[in-house]
Motif scaffolding. Sequence first.
Motif: not given
Length: 474
Positions: A448-458
């Motif tokens: 499973e591919k995850r695209n995660l936004q943590i604050g200002g970082q992708r």
Amino acid sequence: MKRNVLLWIGLGCTYLSVAAQQIEMVTTTATERWKGQKVKVLKNDGRKADVYVYTDSLMQEVDGFGGTFNELGWDALQCLDAEERGKVMEALFAKEGINFAYGRTPIACSDYAFAYYSYDDVKDDYEMRNFNVGRDRYTLIPYIKEALKLRPDLKLWASPWTPPIWMKINEHYSLKSHGVDKLGTGHNRLDPRRATFIHTTGFNMQVGYLEAYALYFSKYIQEYRKNGVNISMVMPQNEIAWQPAWPSCTWRPEDLAIFVGKFLAPQFKKDSIDTEIWLGTVNYPNPDYVRAFLKDKDAAAAIDGIGVQWTGKQALPVIQHEYPRYRYMQTENECGDGENDWTSLERSWKAVVHCFNHGVSSYMYWNMVLDETGKSGWDWAQNSLVRVNRQTREVVYTDEFYLMKHLSHFVQPGSRRLKVSAPGNMLAFRNHEGKTVVVTYNSGPQPEKRNLQIGGQRLEFELPPLSLSTLVCG
């Protein structure tokens, strides 16, 4: 042109991203343990992420994770030489291992003791002249002290499974005559005519017994301190609403409130004991148990927190909302039936997510170490973090060992839970070092591919099938 930066993250080396942030990611499956994982740092081009971690939305403070000391666990470790035993303890308590911040210990016997016992079995010894923790000096206290060598700031708490039998209405360690299954395995040999009903109080509520039991707690804390072990918190009864084959004592909430508010707390004050008192361990799913206890103003003022375990966690969504001033703990991870496989990890992961999403600040595992059978004195085989084979001396670290390591290794006291947009299968924390920690599970049979936004970082990464992963950035 979009610019992707590929980072290889291993246990021994971490490279810097374009944002000069350190990123680490480790993954565990049933066949590969604690393996470094690839992470892509993507250009933040405004496209929608799969999941958002809101680094500015701080939820409850985290007190930490822990495990339980029991006699049979210490006994299993004795078949190892000092060096191998030390490695197991390091895996549980050293910074390089799980790094547990909490330890639970029973007040006298539990279902994983060698046998029934209390610290004063002399009938009507109201003044506790015969109180003695001598047995624990050979079993529980050495086990705890080995942990303290590795983690001197380990926070210890305790609860009894049963009072001394002369304080109980049926004068037996158990309250119901039965074994662990319909075949009567591990039967407690209690005369059925001396059984009690589950929603009654098994303690004899006469003043003399209440006073003696409060003194019993006080002496326990004082004697353990004399032996170099500080108990920072007590809960007055393990599983207040169950009658298993092993030691137990049920309490109506109104009666437990009388004991805590009018006897236990005053005794601690009299003896200058600063040990916290918590309500617990509550294994009743209906929030009315907690509500009834807290109607007693003396009891409500006496406690600092509320501990729940097993079905008690079902009450968390209500009670943590209605009583926000208290801290909450999940006091005993569900123990399974000795399967020690990936299904145990998955079940425990779901419990961890539920409990943290509903306000707990700490989470406890049950038996840290057991022998190859995993069996209690009542013949119930249960799960553990470590299995020690007494014949071959082989040490096995189970799937749940890695579950706890994926959490506690990175999330220590002083961390804060963070809000996430998909809380069902992910937890996020601002940890004690100021880093963002994301723990996530892939329950499917495919990557499973995850695209995660943590604050200002992708960030983008791929989770293997049936895997647990921890990502740390900051």
